[in-house]
Design a protein around this motif. Structure first.
Motif, mmCIF file in Angstrom:
data_model
loop_
_atom_site.group_PDB
_atom_site.id
_atom_site.type_symbol
_atom_site.label_atom_id
_atom_site.label_comp_id
_atom_site.label_asym_id
_atom_site.label_seq_id
_atom_site.Cartn_x
_atom_site.Cartn_y
_atom_site.Cartn_z
ATOM 1 N N TRP A 1 0.965 -1.554 0.024
ATOM 2 C CA TRP A 1 -0.032 -0.299 -0.221
ATOM 3 C C TRP A 1 0.808 1.503 0.234
ATOM 4 C CZ3 TRP A 1 -5.447 0.607 0.098
ATOM 5 C CH2 TRP A 1 -5.972 1.857 1.064
ATOM 6 N N GLU B 1 -7.607 -3.293 8.130
ATOM 7 C CA GLU B 1 -6.338 -3.959 8.134
ATOM 8 C C GLU B 1 -6.231 -4.443 7.030
ATOM 9 O OE1 GLU B 1 -8.100 -7.448 10.626
ATOM 10 O OE2 GLU B 1 -7.780 -5.758 12.772
ATOM 11 N N TRP B 2 -5.574 -3.499 5.869
ATOM 12 C CA TRP B 2 -4.927 -3.847 5.070
ATOM 13 C C TRP B 2 -3.656 -4.020 5.065
ATOM 14 C CZ3 TRP B 2 -8.186 -2.560 0.599
ATOM 15 C CH2 TRP B 2 -7.049 -3.042 -0.319
ATOM 16 N N PHE B 3 -3.122 -4.046 6.686
ATOM 17 C CA PHE B 3 -1.506 -4.827 6.367
ATOM 18 C C PHE B 3 -1.824 -6.263 5.957
ATOM 19 C CE2 PHE B 3 -3.394 -4.744 10.893
ATOM 20 C CZ PHE B 3 -3.497 -6.289 11.704
ATOM 21 N N MET B 4 -2.960 -6.978 6.288
ATOM 22 C CA MET B 4 -3.777 -8.748 6.031
ATOM 23 C C MET B 4 -2.795 -8.875 4.072
ATOM 24 S SD MET B 4 -4.684 -10.137 8.768
ATOM 25 C CE MET B 4 -5.404 -11.646 8.285
ATOM 26 N N TYR B 5 -3.495 -7.857 3.936
ATOM 27 C CA TYR B 5 -3.688 -7.555 2.558
ATOM 28 C C TYR B 5 -1.579 -7.935 1.732
ATOM 29 C CZ TYR B 5 -4.536 -6.713 -3.088
ATOM 30 O OH TYR B 5 -4.452 -7.399 -4.531
ATOM 31 N N ILE C 1 -8.435 5.107 6.005
ATOM 32 C CA ILE C 1 -8.633 5.055 4.579
ATOM 33 C C ILE C 1 -9.836 4.224 2.963
ATOM 34 C CG2 ILE C 1 -7.617 7.401 4.443
ATOM 35 C CD1 ILE C 1 -6.089 6.230 1.887
ATOM 36 N N THR C 2 -9.332 3.376 3.674
ATOM 37 C CA THR C 2 -10.619 2.453 3.422
ATOM 38 C C THR C 2 -11.274 1.525 4.542
ATOM 39 O OG1 THR C 2 -10.048 0.388 3.451
ATOM 40 C CG2 THR C 2 -8.851 1.604 1.971
ATOM 41 N N LYS C 3 -12.570 1.177 3.954
ATOM 42 C CA LYS C 3 -13.387 -0.193 4.725
ATOM 43 C C LYS C 3 -13.028 -1.099 5.021
ATOM 44 C CE LYS C 3 -17.516 -2.236 3.765
ATOM 45 N NZ LYS C 3 -18.469 -3.539 1.864
ATOM 46 N N PHE C 4 -11.857 -1.490 4.845
ATOM 47 C CA PHE C 4 -10.752 -2.331 5.730
ATOM 48 C C PHE C 4 -9.799 -2.134 6.017
ATOM 49 C CE2 PHE C 4 -12.970 -4.333 1.720
ATOM 50 C CZ PHE C 4 -13.568 -4.935 2.744
#
Lengths: 184, 184
Positions: free
Chosen positions: A40, A103-107, A98-101
């Motif tokens: 990201w 825990e973007w670190f998972m992605y 800044i998104t629905k998710f």
């Protein structure tokens, strides 16, 4: 291209390992692949802990759910890589998600993990991705600061078995055209 | 191994594309790589939507945050792959989330995405992973049922630029031995 196709197709989850060390050179190759993962906004939130200490491996293996078939793998692999992230970097802007998710670190850690697993397979090593364990206990064992999370454990070593491919969904069952276009 | 190392190292985020179609054969190669991704308990929660309709691409590009440099990419790429998941499969057992992280599908979609991006690069195509957009609006545009989520958009096409590598953390700044062992 055929090579990459084969690497992707022939990677298996490996849960039994030979009693053979993984060299520093190979570990460096795995880390190099991690380094070049996308993330990201190039936030590179990953932290990787290389575990070869017997006591640490044993302690971590005890955090797995009892039924987990990878429990012995975490204990017996020559090394285990703990795949961790700093929180509030990936998916955040000026400290706000800044998104629905959240825990973007998972992605992002998924992207890193696949780079490592493919590289390991390419070098003749096996891996198994472990997600079902007590994350808070593992976090304590690994002395992670509060603003970091451990997400997965990755035993790495030379395979001592050759599992058959697991069954896969046919492509036609997961591909859609222009919008979601079939009922499940 | 050198080949894979190069593929991983030389993949860039591509935001400008040639006006050249992506063949069905190539799309099938990307889907094949997705099919062979690892996933939580082999749950394979992924759903992939291949978008080539101009109106759909335009509508999706409008869901991006205004400052997102990939906004034009989503509009102008020959195809955009919407990377989606069925909820309550990955990370769940008998309908209950069994880890600290309820959205384990994020991790699994990261694994799938990297397989697709590496395969695309290997075939001479470029991709850019888009995460900063209005997921609920995109979900509506793509007619996703309530129990599915769209996570990322992946424009795919032949590169019309050659970006320099982005700056990367040195390996020594993200690798630890046996436990988290340096202050940040």
């Amino acid at each position: 291209m055929n090579d990459l196709k084969d690497i992707i197709k022939n990677r298996r989850s490996i849960r039994k390992f030979q009693n053979k060390e993984v060299s520093t050179e190979i570990i460096n190759d795995l880390l190099y692949s991690a380094k070049w993962s996308p993330s990201w906004g190039n936030s590179q939130c990953w932290e990787l802990i290389i575990i070869d200490d017997e006591k640490q491996k044993y302690n971590l293996s005890q955090t797995l759910t009892k039924k987990n078939p990878a429990s012995l793998a975490a204990r017996n692999a020559p090394i285990v890589i703990a795949i961790c992230a700093q929180k509030k970097k990936s998916g955040y802007y000026k400290g706000e998600a800044i998104t629905k998710f959240n825990e973007w670190f998972m992605y992002d850690l998924g992207l890193v993990t696949q780079n490592i697993c493919l590289t390991a397979h390419c070098l003749g090593l096996g891996t198994v991705i472990i997600g079902a364990f007590n994350h808070n206990k593992a976090k304590k064992i690994l002395k992670l600061p509060a603003n970091y999370e451990i997400v997965s454990l990755l035993p790495v070593g030379y395979p001592a078995h050759s599992p058959s491919p697991t069954k896969r969904r046919k492509i036609s069952t997961f591909v859609h055209k222009n919008h979601f276009n079939f009922p499940k």
